[in-house]
Write a protein that holds these residues in place. Structure first.
Motif: not given
Length: 179
Positions: A39-42, A48-49
């Protein structure tokens, strides 16, 4: 098997059973940690995007602003020069001008032009005889014998100009030779 004292009694403890219980208890924790990490990566990927898109928008807007600035950079200067051109055209339309009228018209037109230069930060470099030669503002075209200190200005052949503290054209001068 090992024996452990439990309030004076000895009970057998199976190491394998204890390890299995610990692994079973740890499994949901690992799955929860994995889910949290994903979830943190997403979330970080989304941030970032978004940041990348915002940076691209800022870069594009800056390029458009620069293009607009280049396109209209001289607009203010042009507006200041239009009345000067008008005055010159009016002077040429006069059928029988007197010398005095022409002189007065040229003087007024010169004042308009000087005013346009000042408003647009186009300033004269007009050194005086005896001033020290400044190679950043003056261009010596010749050295002449003179009764003054060496490397000082004797005559000004042509005024120089700066625009916004940047040299546009150096003043052309003659300088004194050493005695």
């Amino acid at each position: 098997m090992e024996f452990m004292e439990n309030q004076g009694e000895q009970a057998p403890i199976d190491k394998n059973a204890a390890a299995e219980e610990a692994a079973v208890a740890a499994e949901p924790t690992l799955e929860m940690q994995l889910a949290e990490a994903q979830a943190k990566i997403a979330e970080m990927q989304d941030a970032f995007l978004r940041a990348k898109a915002e940076a691209e928008n800022i870069r594009r807007r800056a390029q458009e602003d620069i293009a607009r600035a280049h396109k209209f950079a001289i607009e203010g200067f042009a507006e200041a020069l239009v009345p000067v051109k008008d005055s010159l055209e009016i002077a040429l339309k006069i059928e029988t001008p007197t010398l005095e009228a022409l002189k007065e018209g040229v003087d007024m037109t010169l004042k308009q032009l000087s005013s346009a230069f000042e408003r647009n930060r186009l300033l004269e470099i007009a050194p005086q005889a005896g001033d020290k030669l400044d190679p950043m503002k003056h261009q010596a075209v010749s050295m002449v014998p003179a009764e003054q200190e060496a490397n000082t200005i004797v005559t000004v052949l042509q005024k120089g100009y700066t625009i916004a503290d940047r040299l546009l054209r150096p003043a052309l001068v003659t300088v004194a030779q050493g005695k």
